[in-house]
Design a protein around this motif. Structure first.
Motif, PDB file in Angstrom:
ATOM      1  N   SER A 161      19.095 -29.981  -2.621  1.00  0.00           N
ATOM      2  CA  SER A 161      19.105 -30.755  -3.854  1.00  0.00           C
ATOM      3  C   SER A 161      17.837 -31.582  -4.021  1.00  0.00           C
ATOM      4  CB  SER A 161      20.306 -31.704  -3.881  1.00  0.00           C
ATOM      5  OG  SER A 161      21.507 -30.998  -3.857  1.00  0.00           O
ATOM      6  N   TRP A 162      17.192 -31.945  -2.943  1.00  0.00           N
ATOM      7  CA  TRP A 162      16.093 -32.901  -3.016  1.00  0.00           C
ATOM      8  C   TRP A 162      15.106 -32.562  -4.108  1.00  0.00           C
ATOM      9  CZ3 TRP A 162      14.716 -32.951   2.867  1.00  0.00           C
ATOM     10  CH2 TRP A 162      15.745 -33.616   3.552  1.00  0.00           C
ATOM     11  N   ASN A 163      14.636 -31.346  -4.088  1.00  0.00           N
ATOM     12  CA  ASN A 163      13.599 -30.973  -5.024  1.00  0.00           C
ATOM     13  C   ASN A 163      13.963 -29.767  -5.856  1.00  0.00           C
ATOM     14  OD1 ASN A 163      11.374 -32.452  -5.475  1.00  0.00           O
ATOM     15  ND2 ASN A 163       9.959 -31.142  -4.387  1.00  0.00           N
ATOM     16  N   MET A 164      14.921 -28.965  -5.391  1.00  0.00           N
ATOM     17  CA  MET A 164      15.247 -27.757  -6.118  1.00  0.00           C
ATOM     18  C   MET A 164      15.928 -28.047  -7.442  1.00  0.00           C
ATOM     19  SD  MET A 164      16.555 -25.182  -3.173  1.00  0.00           S
ATOM     20  CE  MET A 164      17.103 -23.977  -4.377  1.00  0.00           C
ATOM     21  N   MET A 165      16.654 -29.134  -7.513  1.00  0.00           N
ATOM     22  CA  MET A 165      17.404 -29.374  -8.734  1.00  0.00           C
ATOM     23  C   MET A 165      16.464 -29.728  -9.880  1.00  0.00           C
ATOM     24  SD  MET A 165      19.117 -33.118  -8.389  1.00  0.00           S
ATOM     25  CE  MET A 165      18.129 -34.608  -8.389  1.00  0.00           C
ATOM     26  N   ALA A 166      16.771 -29.185 -11.050  1.00  0.00           N
ATOM     27  CA  ALA A 166      16.058 -29.563 -12.255  1.00  0.00           C
ATOM     28  C   ALA A 166      16.698 -30.833 -12.793  1.00  0.00           C
ATOM     29  CB  ALA A 166      16.134 -28.444 -13.274  1.00  0.00           C
ATOM     30  N   VAL A 167      15.905 -31.667 -13.445  1.00  0.00           N
ATOM     31  CA  VAL A 167      16.389 -32.964 -13.902  1.00  0.00           C
ATOM     32  C   VAL A 167      16.380 -32.973 -15.426  1.00  0.00           C
ATOM     33  CG1 VAL A 167      16.108 -35.454 -13.745  1.00  0.00           C
ATOM     34  CG2 VAL A 167      15.402 -34.010 -11.844  1.00  0.00           C
ATOM     35  N   GLY A 168      17.570 -32.938 -16.007  1.00  0.00           N
ATOM     36  CA  GLY A 168      17.680 -32.884 -17.458  1.00  0.00           C
ATOM     37  C   GLY A 168      17.805 -34.256 -18.091  1.00  0.00           C
ATOM     38  N   THR A 169      17.823 -34.252 -19.418  1.00  0.00           N
ATOM     39  CA  THR A 169      17.917 -35.480 -20.204  1.00  0.00           C
ATOM     40  C   THR A 169      18.880 -35.259 -21.363  1.00  0.00           C
ATOM     41  OG1 THR A 169      15.658 -36.194 -19.702  1.00  0.00           O
ATOM     42  CG2 THR A 169      16.638 -37.076 -21.702  1.00  0.00           C
ATOM     43  N   ASP A 170      19.722 -36.232 -21.608  1.00  0.00           N
ATOM     44  CA  ASP A 170      20.597 -36.178 -22.774  1.00  0.00           C
ATOM     45  C   ASP A 170      19.788 -36.506 -24.024  1.00  0.00           C
ATOM     46  OD1 ASP A 170      22.855 -35.584 -21.268  1.00  0.00           O
ATOM     47  OD2 ASP A 170      23.321 -37.708 -20.948  1.00  0.00           O
ATOM     48  N   PHE A 171      19.917 -35.684 -25.038  1.00  0.00           N
ATOM     49  CA  PHE A 171      19.196 -35.910 -26.291  1.00  0.00           C
ATOM     50  C   PHE A 171      20.119 -36.642 -27.247  1.00  0.00           C
ATOM     51  CE2 PHE A 171      17.627 -34.635 -30.504  1.00  0.00           C
ATOM     52  CZ  PHE A 171      16.296 -35.000 -30.382  1.00  0.00           C
ATOM     53  N   SER A 172      19.826 -37.908 -27.470  1.00  0.00           N
ATOM     54  CA  SER A 172      20.699 -38.737 -28.298  1.00  0.00           C
ATOM     55  C   SER A 172      20.080 -39.082 -29.645  1.00  0.00           C
ATOM     56  CB  SER A 172      21.042 -40.032 -27.551  1.00  0.00           C
ATOM     57  OG  SER A 172      19.858 -40.746 -27.217  1.00  0.00           O
ATOM     58  N   CYS A 173      18.921 -38.494 -29.948  1.00  0.00           N
ATOM     59  CA  CYS A 173      18.246 -38.800 -31.211  1.00  0.00           C
ATOM     60  C   CYS A 173      18.965 -38.124 -32.375  1.00  0.00           C
ATOM     61  CB  CYS A 173      16.796 -38.320 -31.184  1.00  0.00           C
ATOM     62  SG  CYS A 173      15.765 -39.115 -29.924  1.00  0.00           S
ATOM     63  N   SER A 174      18.984 -38.796 -33.498  1.00  0.00           N
ATOM     64  CA  SER A 174      19.494 -38.187 -34.722  1.00  0.00           C
ATOM     65  C   SER A 174      18.399 -37.319 -35.322  1.00  0.00           C
ATOM     66  CB  SER A 174      19.903 -39.266 -35.728  1.00  0.00           C
ATOM     67  OG  SER A 174      20.930 -40.078 -35.197  1.00  0.00           O
ATOM     68  N   HIS A 175      18.773 -36.158 -35.805  1.00  0.00           N
ATOM     69  CA  HIS A 175      17.788 -35.281 -36.425  1.00  0.00           C
ATOM     70  C   HIS A 175      17.522 -35.753 -37.855  1.00  0.00           C
ATOM     71  CE1 HIS A 175      18.669 -32.466 -33.091  1.00  0.00           C
ATOM     72  NE2 HIS A 175      17.435 -32.064 -33.333  1.00  0.00           N
ATOM     73  N   PHE A 176      16.406 -36.450 -38.033  1.00  0.00           N
ATOM     74  CA  PHE A 176      16.037 -36.893 -39.369  1.00  0.00           C
ATOM     75  C   PHE A 176      15.690 -35.667 -40.220  1.00  0.00           C
ATOM     76  CE2 PHE A 176      12.272 -36.911 -36.691  1.00  0.00           C
ATOM     77  CZ  PHE A 176      11.334 -36.217 -37.445  1.00  0.00           C
ATOM     78  N   GLU A 177      15.776 -35.836 -41.524  1.00  0.00           N
ATOM     79  CA  GLU A 177      15.482 -34.724 -42.416  1.00  0.00           C
ATOM     80  C   GLU A 177      14.020 -34.315 -42.304  1.00  0.00           C
ATOM     81  OE1 GLU A 177      15.738 -33.585 -47.199  1.00  0.00           O
ATOM     82  OE2 GLU A 177      16.505 -35.504 -46.445  1.00  0.00           O
TER      83      GLU A 177
END
Length: 454
Positions: A50-66
């Motif tokens: 797990s130390w380095n093999m795991m990819a580190v994701g991010t939750d996308f909480s932005c609203s999609h503006f027009e």
């Protein structure tokens, strides 16, 4: 158990790949790596893999503006408009060692997770600038995937070369332009392009040995030559010029492995003149861009992104250097470090020029463009809005970056002694083979012979 399987798989690949070319070698590695990921609990932080093999994701909480519609100038550019991404640089942009578990696999370039140009999977799994862009335009192209050297098919428009210095940037700029022109999937004249350039770590690492070659003047002149090529030949382009970090901040990383790697790859980390040179490099880039040299067209600009200026070495709960941000070589970014670099770069892009953050907040939020300020900030549109951010050089960044930590790369704990010894022995064998192979082969883009510089 997964770590043992992983190491054995790599050993088998290395020996089976002795007669394979670079693309075949990396394909074998990718296939084995994918199988280990599937069979391992890589979310378990106690698992060695797990130390380095795991990819580190991010939750996308932005609203999609027009979507305000297609940008007519670079000052109207929004994330929706970016159709092509590219990057120039050294082994950090090549993501050397980013998913490595041992020094043996630290030789691999994991370009798919590179902070500024990687495009493996999606943002929920891998945090990179292109994966953030995909939230607005899933059809963006040019990002690198999986593993491979600069000449591999998976590198795509990631032309960074491990060991690169500022003097290499003109040739990388030429290669990037040529690759874009040759790519039939790119509408060269009409597609909006986002290019990131970050270079200078290897210049600083050798500054104490040859201050003339690596002088601030030569550093800035080489970058000017590269930017001139992009300015003259790339239409519809936004260039991120990322300020260099002071490599002396790596000096507190102490261990037998760290000390040996730093001695070989960056012998100037403990020299005070190196830190002074770092500030001079930063000032030289500010002077170059602020001259207005790249403000002459409405479809091209260069923006300095200063988030590396005020960072500090990350610390764990015991106030010791947090090695989880580092590769096994104690020098390159891990996936965790690449994540922080991607978030900080993105956040800088949506902060006004003159008011950008010069640090980053570990684990901090991914900031969001809005309907009222949807654009990537340039010198011209920065009067459209303000944010609580700053710019400058390292000397004047302390007042607003003291709460930010230095995000440079991942492995947490040390590999077991047995695995370390095995890795060293095999690495020596592979290095010997590579030396012999290079003598008999015209291809100079094979796996690096030693742990590469940044």
């Amino acid at each position: 158990m997964a770590l043992i399987v992983y190491v054995l798989a790599v050993l088998l690949i290395l020996f089976n790949g002795a007669q394979a070319d670079e693309n075949e070698f990396y394909q074998m590695f990718d296939d084995a790596f994918d199988k280990v990921e599937e069979q391992s609990d890589i979310t378990d932080q106690t698992n060695l893999t797990s130390w380095n093999m795991m990819a580190v994701g991010t939750d996308f909480s932005c609203s999609h503006f027009e979507n305000p519609g297609p940008a007519q100038t670079v000052h109207e550019l929004t994330p929706y408009d970016i159709q092509v991404v590219g990057a120039l640089g050294d082994s950090v942009t090549a993501a050397m060692g980013a998913k490595a578990c041992t020094l043996l696999t630290d030789l691999i370039e994991y370009r798919g997770v590179s902070w500024s140009i990687g495009g493996d999977k999606d943002l929920s799994s891998v945090t990179t600038l292109p994966n953030i862009i995909k939230q607005y335009n899933p059809n963006v192209k040019g990002y690198s995937i999986k593993t491979g050297g600069a000449s591999s098919s998976k590198a795509k428009l990631n032309v960074a070369v491990s060991g690169g210095i500022a003097q290499d940037m003109p040739s990388q700029a030429r290669k990037l332009v040529d690759k874009m022109k040759a790519d039939s999937s790119i509408d060269f004249d009409n597609d909006w392009k986002l290019v990131t350039l970050w270079i200078g770590g290897n210049n600083l690492c050798r500054y104490c040995q040859n201050s003339d070659k690596h002088s601030p003047e030569n550093y800035a002149e080489s970058i000017k030559e590269a930017l001139d090529i992009l300015h003259n030949e790339l239409p519809r382009t936004f260039v991120n010029l990322v300020q260099i970090i002071d490599v002396t901040r790596l000096d507190p990383l102490k261990s037998l492995v760290c000390d040996i790697v730093h001695l070989v790859t960056c012998p100037c980390t403990s020299d005070s003149k190196t830190s002074e040179a770092s500030t001079a490099y930063q000032e030289a880039l500010n002077e170059l861009v602020n001259s207005g040299r790249y403000y002459t067209k409405d479809d091209f600009t260069v923006v300095i992104q200063p988030f590396f200026l005020g960072v500090d070495l990350p610390r764990d709960g015991k106030d010791k250097p947090d090695k989880s941000y580092f590769a096994p070589d104690c020098f390159h970014f891990s996936t965790k470090g690449h994540k922080e670099g991607a978030v900080a770069l993105w956040n800088n892009m949506i902060e006004p020029v003159g008011d950008k953050n010069t640090g980053w907040q570990l684990g901090g939020p991914l900031n969001c463009p809005t309907a009222t300020t949807p654009y990537f900030y340039t010198y011209k549109n920065s009067n459209l809005g303000l944010s609580n951010s700053h710019t400058g050089t390292e000397d004047d960044s302390g007042q607003h970056s003291s709460n930010h930590s230095f995000v440079v790369i991942a492995i947490g704990t040390t590999v077991g002694v047995a695995v370390f010894i095995l890795a060293v022995i095999v690495a020596v064998v592979i290095v010997g083979y590579k030396i012999q192979h290079r003598k008999n082969s015209p291809n100079s883009e094979n796996i690096p012979l030693v742990v590469a510089k940044i």
